[in-house]
Design an enzyme around this catalytic site. Structure first.
Site, PDB file in Angstrom:
ATOM      1  N   ASP A 141      30.449  47.358  50.513  1.00 23.46           N
ATOM      2  CA  ASP A 141      30.600  47.726  49.107  1.00 23.46           C
ATOM      3  C   ASP A 141      32.015  48.290  48.947  1.00 23.46           C
ATOM      4  O   ASP A 141      32.374  49.274  49.603  1.00 23.46           O
ATOM      5  CB  ASP A 141      29.538  48.791  48.801  1.00 23.46           C
ATOM      6  CG  ASP A 141      29.622  49.312  47.380  1.00 23.46           C
ATOM      7  OD1 ASP A 141      30.614  49.022  46.664  1.00 23.46           O
ATOM      8  OD2 ASP A 141      28.696  50.040  46.991  1.00 23.46           O
ATOM      9  N   ILE A 142      32.785  47.688  48.082  1.00 24.17           N
ATOM     10  CA  ILE A 142      34.198  48.090  47.967  1.00 24.17           C
ATOM     11  C   ILE A 142      34.354  49.529  47.467  1.00 24.17           C
ATOM     12  O   ILE A 142      35.343  50.197  47.777  1.00 24.17           O
ATOM     13  CB  ILE A 142      34.983  47.085  47.080  1.00 24.17           C
ATOM     14  CG1 ILE A 142      36.486  47.163  47.391  1.00 24.17           C
ATOM     15  CG2 ILE A 142      34.704  47.291  45.600  1.00 24.17           C
ATOM     16  CD1 ILE A 142      37.282  45.992  46.857  1.00 24.17           C
TER      17      ILE A 142
ATOM     18  N   GLY B 246      28.952  42.938  37.992  1.00 23.54           N
ATOM     19  CA  GLY B 246      29.513  42.665  39.318  1.00 23.54           C
ATOM     20  C   GLY B 246      30.286  43.832  39.900  1.00 23.54           C
ATOM     21  O   GLY B 246      29.898  44.997  39.752  1.00 23.54           O
ATOM     22  N   VAL B 247      31.375  43.508  40.547  1.00 23.56           N
ATOM     23  CA  VAL B 247      32.153  44.545  41.228  1.00 23.56           C
ATOM     24  C   VAL B 247      32.789  45.497  40.206  1.00 23.56           C
ATOM     25  O   VAL B 247      32.952  46.698  40.476  1.00 23.56           O
ATOM     26  CB  VAL B 247      33.188  43.898  42.187  1.00 23.56           C
ATOM     27  CG1 VAL B 247      34.320  43.205  41.452  1.00 23.56           C
ATOM     28  CG2 VAL B 247      33.725  44.913  43.178  1.00 23.56           C
ATOM     29  N   ASP B 248      33.119  44.993  39.036  1.00 24.71           N
ATOM     30  CA  ASP B 248      33.706  45.812  37.964  1.00 24.71           C
ATOM     31  C   ASP B 248      32.726  46.927  37.562  1.00 24.71           C
ATOM     32  O   ASP B 248      33.104  48.113  37.480  1.00 24.71           O
ATOM     33  CB  ASP B 248      34.001  44.866  36.781  1.00 24.71           C
ATOM     34  CG  ASP B 248      34.901  45.466  35.716  1.00 24.71           C
ATOM     35  OD1 ASP B 248      35.416  46.568  35.921  1.00 24.71           O
ATOM     36  OD2 ASP B 248      35.072  44.801  34.673  1.00 24.71           O
TER      37      ASP B 248
ATOM     38  N   TYR C 299      32.758  34.483  37.383  1.00 19.02           N
ATOM     39  CA  TYR C 299      33.780  33.533  36.923  1.00 19.02           C
ATOM     40  C   TYR C 299      33.710  32.171  37.605  1.00 19.02           C
ATOM     41  O   TYR C 299      34.467  31.259  37.249  1.00 19.02           O
ATOM     42  CB  TYR C 299      35.174  34.155  37.034  1.00 19.02           C
ATOM     43  CG  TYR C 299      35.497  35.123  35.893  1.00 19.02           C
ATOM     44  CD1 TYR C 299      34.564  35.387  34.885  1.00 19.02           C
ATOM     45  CD2 TYR C 299      36.732  35.770  35.815  1.00 19.02           C
ATOM     46  CE1 TYR C 299      34.861  36.272  33.844  1.00 19.02           C
ATOM     47  CE2 TYR C 299      37.028  36.646  34.770  1.00 19.02           C
ATOM     48  CZ  TYR C 299      36.098  36.894  33.781  1.00 19.02           C
ATOM     49  OH  TYR C 299      36.398  37.755  32.755  1.00 19.02           O
TER      50      TYR C 299
ATOM     51  N   SER D 270      37.097  36.384  41.204  1.00 17.67           N
ATOM     52  CA  SER D 270      36.711  35.181  40.432  1.00 17.67           C
ATOM     53  C   SER D 270      35.518  34.395  40.975  1.00 17.67           C
ATOM     54  O   SER D 270      35.096  33.427  40.341  1.00 17.67           O
ATOM     55  CB  SER D 270      37.876  34.184  40.266  1.00 17.67           C
ATOM     56  OG  SER D 270      38.721  34.566  39.205  1.00 17.67           O
ATOM     57  N   THR D 271      34.984  34.765  42.144  1.00 19.87           N
ATOM     58  CA  THR D 271      33.950  33.900  42.748  1.00 19.87           C
ATOM     59  C   THR D 271      32.524  34.282  42.368  1.00 19.87           C
ATOM     60  O   THR D 271      31.572  33.659  42.831  1.00 19.87           O
ATOM     61  CB  THR D 271      34.054  33.872  44.286  1.00 19.87           C
ATOM     62  OG1 THR D 271      33.711  35.176  44.801  1.00 19.87           O
ATOM     63  CG2 THR D 271      35.437  33.473  44.743  1.00 19.87           C
ATOM     64  N   GLY D 272      32.373  35.316  41.543  1.00 19.85           N
ATOM     65  CA  GLY D 272      31.038  35.703  41.068  1.00 19.85           C
ATOM     66  C   GLY D 272      30.805  35.124  39.693  1.00 19.85           C
ATOM     67  O   GLY D 272      30.679  33.907  39.516  1.00 19.85           O
TER      68      GLY D 272
HETATM   69  N1  AR6 Z   1      31.763  45.421  46.462  1.00 27.01           N
HETATM   70  C1  AR6 Z   1      32.387  44.279  46.817  1.00 27.01           C
HETATM   71  N2  AR6 Z   1      32.165  43.087  46.240  1.00 27.01           N
HETATM   72  C2  AR6 Z   1      31.248  43.062  45.229  1.00 27.01           C
HETATM   73  C3  AR6 Z   1      30.560  44.205  44.785  1.00 27.01           C
HETATM   74  C4  AR6 Z   1      30.847  45.425  45.443  1.00 27.01           C
HETATM   75  N3  AR6 Z   1      30.248  46.579  45.106  1.00 27.01           N
HETATM   76  N4  AR6 Z   1      29.723  43.833  43.771  1.00 27.01           N
HETATM   77  C5  AR6 Z   1      29.897  42.505  43.606  1.00 27.01           C
HETATM   78  N5  AR6 Z   1      30.800  42.032  44.481  1.00 27.01           N
HETATM   79  P1  AR6 Z   1      32.291  39.379  40.119  1.00 27.01           P
HETATM   80  P2  AR6 Z   1      34.458  37.730  38.956  1.00 27.01           P
HETATM   81  C6  AR6 Z   1      31.304  40.656  44.676  1.00 27.01           C
HETATM   82  O1  AR6 Z   1      31.279  38.654  39.313  1.00 27.01           O
HETATM   83  O2  AR6 Z   1      33.836  36.484  39.438  1.00 27.01           O
HETATM   84  C7  AR6 Z   1      32.581  41.224  35.598  1.00 27.01           C
HETATM   85  O3  AR6 Z   1      31.581  41.339  34.638  1.00 27.01           O
HETATM   86  C8  AR6 Z   1      30.497  39.495  44.127  1.00 27.01           C
HETATM   87  O4  AR6 Z   1      29.364  39.238  44.934  1.00 27.01           O
HETATM   88  O5  AR6 Z   1      32.184  40.839  40.250  1.00 27.01           O
HETATM   89  O6  AR6 Z   1      35.943  37.919  39.139  1.00 27.01           O
HETATM   90  C9  AR6 Z   1      33.975  41.488  35.030  1.00 27.01           C
HETATM   91  O7  AR6 Z   1      33.944  42.444  34.007  1.00 27.01           O
HETATM   92  C10 AR6 Z   1      31.535  38.381  44.236  1.00 27.01           C
HETATM   93  O8  AR6 Z   1      31.613  37.927  45.591  1.00 27.01           O
HETATM   94  O9  AR6 Z   1      33.801  39.084  39.580  1.00 27.01           O
HETATM   95  C11 AR6 Z   1      34.373  40.138  34.505  1.00 27.01           C
HETATM   96  O10 AR6 Z   1      33.838  39.901  33.209  1.00 27.01           O
HETATM   97  C12 AR6 Z   1      32.846  39.108  43.895  1.00 27.01           C
HETATM   98  O11 AR6 Z   1      32.551  40.501  44.017  1.00 27.01           O
HETATM   99  C13 AR6 Z   1      33.739  39.173  35.483  1.00 27.01           C
HETATM  100  O12 AR6 Z   1      32.625  39.863  36.041  1.00 27.01           O
HETATM  101  C14 AR6 Z   1      33.359  38.831  42.489  1.00 27.01           C
HETATM  102  O13 AR6 Z   1      32.276  38.712  41.568  1.00 27.01           O
HETATM  103  C15 AR6 Z   1      34.682  38.833  36.605  1.00 27.01           C
HETATM  104  O14 AR6 Z   1      34.104  37.841  37.423  1.00 27.01           O
END
Ligand code: AR6
Length: 172
Positions: free
Chosen positions: A11-12, A33-35, A122, A118-120
């Site tokens: 977890d970042i 997601g991570v945000d 997006y 971008s891999t979640g």
């Molecule tokens: N620690 C590390 N990685 C994580 C965590 C965590 N706690 N939680 C999720 N991930 P995403 P995107 C991974 O969807 O594709 C948001 O709503 C996740 O499994 O978080 O860039 C923003 O506000 C995946 O491998 O980001 C934007 O609207 C990676 O983080 C949109 O999502 C990225 O997934 C951005 O989409």
């Protein structure tokens, strides 16, 4: 150079590094997601600050403090939404990594952690994104001595396996 890169599952928000990177959206007002995880862990002051920043174009990066996070800084970057590959998605994703490294350098950061941008939500294909992440990192580190450690925090086994596989190819 290989030794300056670490790939781990986790977890970042828990990483004890100088800066963590957030995969944000253009508003910088939080999301899923991570945000979402970063905003929850940092606390409400993060949103107060990102609201003042006022947004970020795709492919660029903006920095805030880390508040309740172990990390001093959060570098917010906005990855491209995958639209099939013909909309400069590769170039924009590469630009995210380069912009984050430029911010890190400017801030005097020595250790930085990245999620898989971008891999979640997006939808960017994971292998293709990982190749971009690792080759941009290799190219940056080749010309920089200020950053000691780059951590790739993989959320889940599939992401971890992919990073390990592509790492072996990029750092052959
Ligand atoms: N620690 C590390 N990685 C994580 C965590 C965590 N706690 N939680 C999720 N991930 P995403 P995107 C991974 O969807 O594709 C948001 O709503 C996740 O499994 O978080 O860039 C923003 O506000 C995946 O491998 O980001 C934007 O609207 C990676 O983080 C949109 O999502 C990225 O997934 C951005 O989409």
């Amino acid at each position: 150079m290989k030794e300056r890169i670490e790939i781990l599952e986790g977890d970042i928000t828990k990483q004890e590094v100088d800066a963590i990177v957030n995969a944000a959206n253009n508003s910088l007002l939080g999301g899923g997601g991570v945000d979402g995880a970063i905003h929850r862990a940092a606390g409400p002051q993060l949103l107060e600050e990102t609201r003042k920043i006022g947004g970020c174009p795709t492919g660029e990066a903006r920095t805030s403090k880390g508040y309740r996070l172990p990390a001093k800084w959060v570098i917010h970057t906005v990855g491209p939404i995958w639209r099939g590959g013909g909309k400069n998605e590769d170039g924009l994703l590469a630009s995210c990594y380069r912009s984050c490294f430029e911010e890190a350098k400017r801030l005097g950061v020595r250790t930085i952690a990245f999620p898989s941008i971008s891999t979640g939500a997006y939808g960017f294909p994971l292998e293709r994104a990982t190749r971009i992440a690792l080759s941009e990192t290799r190219d940056f580190l080749a010309g920089d001595a200020s950053i000691e450690k780059v951590v790739f925090v993989c959320f889940g086994q599939e992401v971890l396996d992919t990073y390990r596989e592509i790492f072996a190819q990029v750092f052959r």
